[in-house]
Design an enzyme around this catalytic site. Structure first.
Site, PDB file in Angstrom:
ATOM      1  N   SER A   1       9.059 103.589   6.160  1.00  0.00           N
ATOM      2  CA  SER A   1       9.497 104.776   6.873  1.00  0.00           C
ATOM      3  C   SER A   1      10.637 105.409   6.085  1.00  0.00           C
ATOM      4  O   SER A   1      11.364 104.713   5.364  1.00  0.00           O
ATOM      5  CB  SER A   1       9.988 104.394   8.274  1.00  0.00           C
ATOM      6  OG  SER A   1      10.727 105.442   8.868  1.00  0.00           O
TER       7      SER A   1
ATOM      8  N   TYR B   1      14.723  99.262  14.342  1.00  0.00           N
ATOM      9  CA  TYR B   1      13.565  99.619  13.527  1.00  0.00           C
ATOM     10  C   TYR B   1      14.011 100.026  12.127  1.00  0.00           C
ATOM     11  O   TYR B   1      13.450  99.577  11.124  1.00  0.00           O
ATOM     12  CB  TYR B   1      12.820 100.765  14.206  1.00  0.00           C
ATOM     13  CG  TYR B   1      11.726 101.398  13.374  1.00  0.00           C
ATOM     14  CD1 TYR B   1      10.461 100.839  13.311  1.00  0.00           C
ATOM     15  CD2 TYR B   1      11.955 102.596  12.675  1.00  0.00           C
ATOM     16  CE1 TYR B   1       9.443 101.432  12.566  1.00  0.00           C
ATOM     17  CE2 TYR B   1      10.953 103.192  11.923  1.00  0.00           C
ATOM     18  CZ  TYR B   1       9.705 102.611  11.871  1.00  0.00           C
ATOM     19  OH  TYR B   1       8.710 103.188  11.133  1.00  0.00           O
TER      20      TYR B   1
END
Length: 241
Positions: A126, A139
């Site tokens: 990401s 995350y």
């Protein structure tokens, strides 16, 4: 690494980017696609084989790996993203267990096959690995750690002919990002860009318009240059470091 006639394994293949990657690999002529998830998958294409395991269960991962005879491309796509504020250690532990240690366990289980084929590892991360998303900090931390793992594996496995690709997508229209009210790329377009990047041999893959805006600065930047410099240490005797 071409996709045609190759054997590809995708974790988290039941939805989102994972499901799109399975379909894209098939469309590019993959000979076999292993679709991995926690529940069995029935797919109409006979080239798809379902593998069932939980990323947090090392024994299940090893048992699944024993069923695979050859592998060219491993895609570590499965992951979790839960909103938190770093006040609860268990949330951080949960993200690390899946997004870092789960990918590590899968990579180690299938690594002998990838060394044999001189294949590729594709870690779907990401842009949060580069700049934390503070509404999902656990995350972001787990993806940053997985990015560091990807860079380390890249240097450590280069001598054995295994490529390591780090995918750095921005917001993508999947169940995971459903609550995020921002423009999103489709899972299908991201999957196409990921496999394009693998076929071109790109170390970092920026598969959507938002993340692509970072590509030029990243590839020509000081951090990427430092990674390449640090990779040279692999060939240096430990006592000399």
């Amino acid at each position: 690494m071409g996709i045609a006639n190759s054997t590809v394994l995708v974790t988290g293949a039941n939805r989102g980017i994972g499901r799109a990657l399975v379909e894209e690999a098939l469309s590019r002529g993959a000979e076999r696609v292993y679709a991995c998830m926690r529940q069995p998958l029935v797919h109409p294409d006979k080239r798809v084989t379902s593998l069932v395991f939980d990323l947090t269960d090392a024994a299940q991962i090893r048992a699944a790996a024993a069923k695979v005879e050859s592998l060219d491309i491993l895609v570590n796509n499965a992951g979790i993203a839960v909103y938190d504020d770093l006040s609860d250690l268990s949330a951080l532990e949960q993200h690390l267990a899946v997004n870092l240690f789960g990918s590590y366990a899968v990579t180690q289980a299938f690594l002998p096959l990838l060394i044999r084929s001189r294949g590729s590892i594709v870690n779907v991360l990401s842009t949060g690995a580069l700049a934390a998303i503070p509404v999902i900090p656990a995350y972001s931390i787990s993806k940053a750690a997985a990015f560091s793992m990807s860079q380390s594996l890249r240097a450590l496995l280069a001598g054995q002919g295994v490529r390591v690709h780090a995918v750095l997508p921005g917001p993508t229209d999947t169940d995971m990002s459903r609550g995020l009210d921002v423009p999103k790329a489709s899972a299908e377009s991201v999957a196409r860009a990921i496999l394009d990047g693998v076929e071109r041999g790109e170390e970092e893959i920026f598969p959507d318009p938002m993340s692509a805006s970072l590509e030029q600065d990243w590839n020509g930047g000081a951090v990427k240059a430092m990674e390449r410099q640090n990779a040279e240490l692999v060939a240096v005797e430990p006592a000399a470091i």
